[in-house]
Design an enzyme around this catalytic site. Structure first.
Site, PDB file in Angstrom:
ATOM      1  N   LYS A 110      23.451  56.003  -1.541  1.00 60.21           N
ATOM      2  CA  LYS A 110      23.848  56.843  -0.953  1.00 60.21           C
ATOM      3  C   LYS A 110      23.731  58.085  -0.750  1.00 60.21           C
ATOM      4  O   LYS A 110      24.378  59.393  -0.513  1.00 60.21           O
ATOM      5  CB  LYS A 110      25.721  56.667  -1.609  1.00 60.21           C
ATOM      6  CG  LYS A 110      26.028  57.077  -2.432  1.00 60.21           C
ATOM      7  CD  LYS A 110      27.102  57.519  -0.856  1.00 60.21           C
ATOM      8  CE  LYS A 110      28.353  59.125  -1.122  1.00 60.21           C
ATOM      9  NZ  LYS A 110      29.266  59.454   0.147  1.00 60.21           N
ATOM     10  N   CYS A 117      31.241  66.884  -2.967  1.00 62.30           N
ATOM     11  CA  CYS A 117      29.909  65.397  -2.759  1.00 62.30           C
ATOM     12  C   CYS A 117      28.093  66.656  -2.316  1.00 62.30           C
ATOM     13  O   CYS A 117      27.761  66.439  -3.489  1.00 62.30           O
ATOM     14  CB  CYS A 117      30.109  64.640  -1.911  1.00 62.30           C
ATOM     15  SG  CYS A 117      31.684  63.925  -2.234  1.00 62.30           S
TER      16      CYS A 117
HETATM   17  P1  NAD Z   1      39.233  62.257  -7.599  1.00 63.43           P
HETATM   18  O1  NAD Z   1      38.811  63.955  -8.890  1.00 63.43           O
HETATM   19  O2  NAD Z   1      40.014  63.017  -6.513  1.00 63.43           O
HETATM   20  O3  NAD Z   1      39.394  61.374  -8.599  1.00 63.43           O
HETATM   21  C1  NAD Z   1      39.279  60.620  -9.721  1.00 63.43           C
HETATM   22  C2  NAD Z   1      40.725  60.310 -10.427  1.00 63.43           C
HETATM   23  O4  NAD Z   1      40.687  59.584 -11.315  1.00 63.43           O
HETATM   24  C3  NAD Z   1      40.924  61.554 -10.639  1.00 63.43           C
HETATM   25  O5  NAD Z   1      42.503  61.438 -10.305  1.00 63.43           O
HETATM   26  C4  NAD Z   1      41.353  61.182 -12.174  1.00 63.43           C
HETATM   27  O6  NAD Z   1      42.786  61.109 -13.436  1.00 63.43           O
HETATM   28  C5  NAD Z   1      41.189  59.717 -12.581  1.00 63.43           C
HETATM   29  N1  NAD Z   1      40.339  59.017 -13.594  1.00 63.43           N
HETATM   30  C6  NAD Z   1      39.187  59.080 -14.346  1.00 63.43           C
HETATM   31  N2  NAD Z   1      38.811  58.324 -15.014  1.00 63.43           N
HETATM   32  C7  NAD Z   1      39.999  57.325 -14.995  1.00 63.43           C
HETATM   33  C8  NAD Z   1      40.240  56.318 -16.432  1.00 63.43           C
HETATM   34  N3  NAD Z   1      39.712  55.606 -17.042  1.00 63.43           N
HETATM   35  N4  NAD Z   1      41.378  55.061 -15.878  1.00 63.43           N
HETATM   36  C9  NAD Z   1      42.313  55.601 -14.626  1.00 63.43           C
HETATM   37  N5  NAD Z   1      41.959  56.586 -13.645  1.00 63.43           N
HETATM   38  C10 NAD Z   1      40.904  57.664 -14.284  1.00 63.43           C
HETATM   39  O7  NAD Z   1      37.492  61.992  -6.734  1.00 63.43           O
HETATM   40  P2  NAD Z   1      37.142  61.516  -5.705  1.00 63.43           P
HETATM   41  O8  NAD Z   1      36.727  62.862  -5.061  1.00 63.43           O
HETATM   42  O9  NAD Z   1      38.017  60.640  -5.238  1.00 63.43           O
HETATM   43  O10 NAD Z   1      35.833  61.291  -5.740  1.00 63.43           O
HETATM   44  C11 NAD Z   1      35.612  59.752  -6.670  1.00 63.43           C
HETATM   45  C12 NAD Z   1      33.915  59.913  -5.850  1.00 63.43           C
HETATM   46  O11 NAD Z   1      33.587  59.453  -4.915  1.00 63.43           O
HETATM   47  C13 NAD Z   1      32.918  60.501  -7.061  1.00 63.43           C
HETATM   48  O12 NAD Z   1      32.207  59.565  -7.916  1.00 63.43           O
HETATM   49  C14 NAD Z   1      32.808  61.332  -5.518  1.00 63.43           C
HETATM   50  O13 NAD Z   1      31.332  61.530  -5.383  1.00 63.43           O
HETATM   51  C15 NAD Z   1      32.792  59.756  -4.701  1.00 63.43           C
HETATM   52  N6  NAD Z   1      33.009  60.232  -3.852  1.00 63.43           N
HETATM   53  C16 NAD Z   1      33.490  61.435  -3.214  1.00 63.43           C
HETATM   54  C17 NAD Z   1      34.338  61.676  -2.084  1.00 63.43           C
HETATM   55  C18 NAD Z   1      34.885  62.716  -1.388  1.00 63.43           C
HETATM   56  O14 NAD Z   1      34.855  63.332  -0.413  1.00 63.43           O
HETATM   57  N7  NAD Z   1      36.143  63.128  -2.165  1.00 63.43           N
HETATM   58  C19 NAD Z   1      33.752  60.636  -0.601  1.00 63.43           C
HETATM   59  C20 NAD Z   1      32.385  59.543  -1.336  1.00 63.43           C
HETATM   60  C21 NAD Z   1      32.603  59.722  -2.597  1.00 63.43           C
END
Ligand code: NAD
Length: 446
Positions: free
Chosen positions: A202, A258
């Site tokens: 990744k 990201c």
């Molecule tokens: P985000 O910040 O939009 O969402 C994360 C969510 O998790 C938040 O709503 C938060 O309130 C919730 N959360 C945190 N701790 C929690 C818990 N203990 N219980 C329940 N909910 C909880 O993040 P995202 O953009 O969705 O990214 C998530 C992961 O995926 C990251 O590691 C990111 O690098 C990866 N990722 C993101 C993308 C993208 O385009 N955004 C693409 C690929 C990978």
């Protein structure tokens, strides 16, 4: 399958809703009650085309529900998917505190055999750390799976339902096969690896894409000096199947939640095993400089003095079709303009509220439309290539501006768009289109 998705953000929400669309029973968990309330009312807390319809349809069919009760969701699940954030620490390393607390809670709630998959982007070794955290809290049997996510915001639903590939890392063949079965309706390109390779894959993918962007931006900067056109150069390069056309658009550099964090995290991951990732360090540095180049160009056009000027900014999200403003180039550019004594008039079709909550309000007029932002401005900077901006009639636009100066940070406008206008126009790596800022081309002698 009964699936619990922990974290209903850009990744968790899209994945959970798409698993429900495949016919599975899904519960999405988030600790932010305002998100859960909005979702239960049929809303969507992020801007992602096509997602709301899918959410409403699957909730109505009884396959999808939303809760802030992690324990209750995990208890009935065959598969728990962790999709919480891994934001950067000041050092550049990934902050794993959300992963750790989710893992601990899952361990306490688990009831019967469960597969725990980590979809968040996490440093190599994190799945083993999650496994240890869970093991310390339960005697129930479980397997760990690394399930890295490759969706792009703005096309997340399509990317999830028609993925280029699915990568499944596990040291349990049976668990990997169960997760493969879940994804088989989406693609045949399913790759099963060990845990650490999936985690590394990744970061390597994002680092490579960021490298392509910084590479073409440096080519663009050289094009400006030697009188070549980067769009033609990139198009010709892209026809080579070994190179491919994607991520070769010159501009003001990458942003978002990201690439900036994952490149810095990979530099740290390498550093921890005493390896200096020199190439990636340069990629990050080039990306930082690329934003500042645009500002330097604006300063040059104004004879070195920005103070007292009014500058319109079009586009605040890090790319079109998303309201995500995390690490958007607009943050740094607007901050610099305001610090230089500029009055900024900003507009974005969907990301205004998110931008204001991250940036604050200082020195910026928030405008209700693109024309309102441009009205009376001494210059306009286009920072995000929203379709709405690309459709602008530049002849009409120049009439509402105080001075017709256009800095096109995303190479949106063409020669035809500019024809018949008096714009001083600067775009990235296309010196023949630049009007009023054209540099004398050197006579090249070797
Ligand atoms: P985000 O910040 O939009 O969402 C994360 C969510 O998790 C938040 O709503 C938060 O309130 C919730 N959360 C945190 N701790 C929690 C818990 N203990 N219980 C329940 N909910 C909880 O993040 P995202 O953009 O969705 O990214 C998530 C992961 O995926 C990251 O590691 C990111 O690098 C990866 N990722 C993101 C993308 C993208 O385009 N955004 C693409 C690929 C990978």
């Amino acid at each position: 399958m009964n699936i619990a998705v922990i974290g209903a953000g850009y990744v968790g929400l899209v994945s959970g809703i798409c698993y429900a669309e495949l016919g599975h029973s899904v519960v999405c968990v988030d600790k932010d009650p305002s998100k859960i309330d909005a979702l239960r009312r049929g809303g969507i807390p992020i801007y992602e085309p096509g997602l709301q319809e899918l959410s409403v349809r699957n909730a109505a069919a009884g396959r999808l529900r939303y809760t802030s009760e992690l324990h209750e969701a995990v208890r009935g699940a065959d598969l728990v998917v962790i999709a919480v954030g891994t934001p950067p620490l000041p050092s550049g390393e990934a902050d794993l505190s959300y992963i750790d607390s989710a893992a601990a809670e899952i361990g306490e709630a688990m009831n019967g055999y469960t597969i725990v998959a980590v979809k968040s982007t996490v440093p190599v070794g994190t799945n083993e750390r999650v496994r240890d955290l869970i093991r310390g809290r339960t005697d129930e049997p479980f397997d760990s799976v690394s399930l890295p996510e490759f969706l792009r915001e703005g096309t997340a639903v399509k990317d999830t339902l028609e993925p280029d590939r699915i990568v499944i890392g596990s040291d349990s063949g049976a668990a990997a096969e169960k997760v493969a079965e879940l994804h088989r309706p989406l693609t045949d390109r399913i790759m099963i690896t060990d845990l650490r390779s999936a985690e590394m894959l990744k970061y390597a993918s994002n680092a490579f894409l960021a490298t392509k962007i910084s590479f073409i931006n440096e080519i663009a900067n050289i094009c400006e000096k030697v009188g070549a056109d980067v769009t033609q150069v990139a198009e010709g390069m892209g026809f080579d199947r070994r190179i491919g056309p994607a991520f070769l658009r010159a501009g003001i550099g990458y942003g978002g939640s990201c690439f900036p964090k994952d490149t810095r995290a990979l530099i740290q991951i390498a550093g921890h095993v005493e390896y200096e990732f020199k190439l990636l360090r340069s990629v990050v540095e080039v990306n930082r400089d690329q934003r500042l180049r645009m500002l330097r160009k604006l300063e040059t056009i104004f004879g070195g003095e920005l103070r007292g000027k009014t500058v319109a900014v079009w586009g605040l999200s890090f790319k079109p079709d998303t309201d995500d403003v995390r690490e958007s180039p607009a943050l740094e550019i607007i901050r610099h303009l305001v610090e230089s004594g500029v009055r900024v008039k900003a507009y974005d079709p969907v990301a205004m509220a998110n931008f204001r909550s991250l940036y604050g309000d200082g020195g910026v007029d928030w405008c209700g439309g693109a024309a309102e932002a441009a009205a009376g401005a001494d210059a306009l900077c286009l920072l995000t290539e929203w379709e709405e901006f690309a459709r602008t009639d530049l002849r009409r636009l120049q009439k509402v501006m105080r001075k017709p100066i256009l800095i096109d940070g995303r190479n949106v406008f063409s020669e035809e768009d500019l024809a018949g206008t008096a714009f001083i126009y600067y775009s990235i790596g296309r010196p023949s289109l630049n009007q009023g800022v054209r540099e004398e081309m050197p006579i090249l002698q070797y």
